[in-house]
Design a protein around this motif. Structure first.
Motif, PDB file in Angstrom:
ATOM      1  N   SER A  83       0.845  -1.191   0.000  1.00 54.97           N
ATOM      2  CA  SER A  83       0.000   0.000   0.000  1.00 54.97           C
ATOM      3  C   SER A  83       0.877   1.235   0.000  1.00 54.97           C
ATOM      4  O   SER A  83       1.841   1.322   0.758  1.00 54.97           O
ATOM      5  CB  SER A  83      -0.886   0.043   1.246  1.00 54.97           C
ATOM      6  OG  SER A  83      -1.813  -1.008   1.242  1.00 54.97           O
ATOM      7  N   TYR A  84       0.518   2.169  -0.857  1.00 54.65           N
ATOM      8  CA  TYR A  84       1.131   3.491  -0.859  1.00 54.65           C
ATOM      9  C   TYR A  84       0.072   4.429  -0.296  1.00 54.65           C
ATOM     10  O   TYR A  84      -1.020   4.516  -0.844  1.00 54.65           O
ATOM     11  CB  TYR A  84       1.515   3.920  -2.276  1.00 54.65           C
ATOM     12  CG  TYR A  84       2.659   3.131  -2.844  1.00 54.65           C
ATOM     13  CD1 TYR A  84       3.962   3.615  -2.738  1.00 54.65           C
ATOM     14  CD2 TYR A  84       2.449   1.918  -3.484  1.00 54.65           C
ATOM     15  CE1 TYR A  84       5.025   2.901  -3.267  1.00 54.65           C
ATOM     16  CE2 TYR A  84       3.507   1.199  -4.017  1.00 54.65           C
ATOM     17  CZ  TYR A  84       4.784   1.694  -3.902  1.00 54.65           C
ATOM     18  OH  TYR A  84       5.837   0.986  -4.430  1.00 54.65           O
ATOM     19  N   MET A  85       0.391   5.114   0.809  1.00 55.51           N
ATOM     20  CA  MET A  85      -0.597   5.940   1.491  1.00 55.51           C
ATOM     21  C   MET A  85      -0.156   7.390   1.568  1.00 55.51           C
ATOM     22  O   MET A  85       1.024   7.666   1.779  1.00 55.51           O
ATOM     23  CB  MET A  85      -0.797   5.422   2.923  1.00 55.51           C
ATOM     24  CG  MET A  85      -1.392   4.044   2.996  1.00 55.51           C
ATOM     25  SD  MET A  85      -1.605   3.535   4.705  1.00 55.51           S
ATOM     26  CE  MET A  85      -0.207   2.443   4.882  1.00 55.51           C
ATOM     27  N   ASP A  86      -1.131   8.292   1.443  1.00 49.28           N
ATOM     28  CA  ASP A  86      -0.857   9.690   1.748  1.00 49.28           C
ATOM     29  C   ASP A  86      -1.061   9.863   3.256  1.00 49.28           C
ATOM     30  O   ASP A  86      -1.381   8.905   3.968  1.00 49.28           O
ATOM     31  CB  ASP A  86      -1.733  10.633   0.919  1.00 49.28           C
ATOM     32  CG  ASP A  86      -3.227  10.416   1.126  1.00 49.28           C
ATOM     33  OD1 ASP A  86      -3.635   9.907   2.192  1.00 49.28           O
ATOM     34  OD2 ASP A  86      -3.990  10.775   0.224  1.00 49.28           O
ATOM     35  N   ALA A  87      -0.880  11.064   3.765  1.00 53.76           N
ATOM     36  CA  ALA A  87      -0.945  11.292   5.217  1.00 53.76           C
ATOM     37  C   ALA A  87      -2.302  10.907   5.797  1.00 53.76           C
ATOM     38  O   ALA A  87      -2.376  10.289   6.868  1.00 53.76           O
ATOM     39  CB  ALA A  87      -0.615  12.750   5.539  1.00 53.76           C
ATOM     40  N   GLU A  88      -3.368  11.243   5.102  1.00 59.14           N
ATOM     41  CA  GLU A  88      -4.714  10.920   5.599  1.00 59.14           C
ATOM     42  C   GLU A  88      -4.909   9.408   5.716  1.00 59.14           C
ATOM     43  O   GLU A  88      -5.422   8.913   6.723  1.00 59.14           O
ATOM     44  CB  GLU A  88      -5.767  11.514   4.663  1.00 59.14           C
ATOM     45  CG  GLU A  88      -7.192  11.249   5.111  1.00 59.14           C
ATOM     46  CD  GLU A  88      -8.206  11.878   4.159  1.00 59.14           C
ATOM     47  OE1 GLU A  88      -9.092  11.132   3.702  1.00 59.14           O
ATOM     48  OE2 GLU A  88      -8.091  13.083   3.882  1.00 59.14           O
ATOM     49  N   HIS A  89      -4.492   8.667   4.691  1.00 58.38           N
ATOM     50  CA  HIS A  89      -4.607   7.211   4.734  1.00 58.38           C
ATOM     51  C   HIS A  89      -3.727   6.620   5.835  1.00 58.38           C
ATOM     52  O   HIS A  89      -4.120   5.671   6.516  1.00 58.38           O
ATOM     53  CB  HIS A  89      -4.227   6.597   3.390  1.00 58.38           C
ATOM     54  CG  HIS A  89      -5.167   6.950   2.292  1.00 58.38           C
ATOM     55  ND1 HIS A  89      -4.752   7.570   1.149  1.00 58.38           N
ATOM     56  CD2 HIS A  89      -6.505   6.793   2.179  1.00 58.38           C
ATOM     57  CE1 HIS A  89      -5.791   7.765   0.364  1.00 58.38           C
ATOM     58  NE2 HIS A  89      -6.871   7.303   0.965  1.00 58.38           N
ATOM     59  N   ALA A  90      -2.542   7.176   5.996  1.00 64.41           N
ATOM     60  CA  ALA A  90      -1.623   6.668   7.027  1.00 64.41           C
ATOM     61  C   ALA A  90      -2.198   6.873   8.425  1.00 64.41           C
ATOM     62  O   ALA A  90      -2.078   6.001   9.287  1.00 64.41           O
ATOM     63  CB  ALA A  90      -0.265   7.352   6.899  1.00 64.41           C
ATOM     64  N   GLU A  91      -2.834   8.017   8.639  1.00 59.02           N
ATOM     65  CA  GLU A  91      -3.462   8.258   9.946  1.00 59.02           C
ATOM     66  C   GLU A  91      -4.622   7.302  10.174  1.00 59.02           C
ATOM     67  O   GLU A  91      -4.806   6.788  11.280  1.00 59.02           O
ATOM     68  CB  GLU A  91      -3.909   9.713  10.048  1.00 59.02           C
ATOM     69  CG  GLU A  91      -2.740  10.664  10.181  1.00 59.02           C
ATOM     70  CD  GLU A  91      -3.101  12.122   9.995  1.00 59.02           C
ATOM     71  OE1 GLU A  91      -4.243  12.432   9.564  1.00 59.02           O
ATOM     72  OE2 GLU A  91      -2.229  12.966  10.276  1.00 59.02           O
ATOM     73  N   GLN A  92      -5.397   7.024   9.137  1.00 59.13           N
ATOM     74  CA  GLN A  92      -6.489   6.057   9.246  1.00 59.13           C
ATOM     75  C   GLN A  92      -5.931   4.665   9.553  1.00 59.13           C
ATOM     76  O   GLN A  92      -6.456   3.928  10.393  1.00 59.13           O
ATOM     77  CB  GLN A  92      -7.296   6.030   7.947  1.00 59.13           C
ATOM     78  CG  GLN A  92      -8.466   5.079   7.969  1.00 59.13           C
ATOM     79  CD  GLN A  92      -9.217   5.070   6.640  1.00 59.13           C
ATOM     80  OE1 GLN A  92      -8.842   5.744   5.678  1.00 59.13           O
ATOM     81  NE2 GLN A  92     -10.271   4.295   6.590  1.00 59.13           N
ATOM     82  N   PHE A  93      -4.849   4.299   8.877  1.00 57.67           N
ATOM     83  CA  PHE A  93      -4.201   3.015   9.115  1.00 57.67           C
ATOM     84  C   PHE A  93      -3.688   2.932  10.558  1.00 57.67           C
ATOM     85  O   PHE A  93      -3.864   1.908  11.221  1.00 57.67           O
ATOM     86  CB  PHE A  93      -3.058   2.816   8.119  1.00 57.67           C
ATOM     87  CG  PHE A  93      -2.314   1.523   8.286  1.00 57.67           C
ATOM     88  CD1 PHE A  93      -2.955   0.305   8.125  1.00 57.67           C
ATOM     89  CD2 PHE A  93      -0.966   1.527   8.594  1.00 57.67           C
ATOM     90  CE1 PHE A  93      -2.271  -0.887   8.271  1.00 57.67           C
ATOM     91  CE2 PHE A  93      -0.269   0.340   8.741  1.00 57.67           C
ATOM     92  CZ  PHE A  93      -0.918  -0.877   8.574  1.00 57.67           C
TER      93      PHE A  93
END
Length: 139
Positions: A106-116
């Motif tokens: 998975s390549y995540m932006d900051a929003e996705h990383a915080e959700q993760f």
């Protein structure tokens, strides 16, 4: 001969904490902007093409202990940036997460990383509850 190479003018991601470092591309020394969090030695990790030069932060590992053995690596993550990529998304900082065995990543932006990260916290809470329940069970 050396050259200073800049990312494309339309670089979508600001690189506020950066410095100029040497890199070897096709046997030539070039100088490029490198985020301060990057742990790659761009001289030692030489590339044939500029587009293959990328940046990586330190890895964060998620390991699970085992009853009879060494811990098992479940996943790892790193901060990354491919400044010279032809893919616009890769020219913006991302967090890369992979399980290390299945090839799923998975390549995540900051929003996705915080959700993760929120998902990991919830997962940890559930594991703690299971461990607590397990302590009350006798075999």
């Amino acid at each position: 001969m050396s050259t200073t190479v800049q990312p494309p003018a339309d670089q979508p991601a600001p690189l506020t904490d950066r410095h100029i470092v040497p890199a070897v591309v096709d046997g030539q020394t070039v100088y490029l902007e490198c985020p301060t969090w990057c742990t790659i030695d761009h001289v030692r990790d030489s590339q044939k093409f500029l587009v293959d030069v990328w940046h990586s932060g330190a890895f964060a590992d998620l390991e699970a202990p085992r009853r009879n053995g060494t811990p098992s690596l479940l996943a790892y993550a790193r901060l990354g940036l491919d400044s010279f990529s032809e893919d616009d998304d890769m020219r913006r900082p991302f967090i890369f997460v992979e399980d290390g065995s299945s090839g799923e990543d998975s390549y995540m932006d900051a929003e996705h990383a915080e959700q993760f990260a929120d998902n990991l916290v919830a997962f940890a809470r559930n594991i703690r509850a299971m461990a607590s329940a397990m302590r009350g069970v006798t075999a």
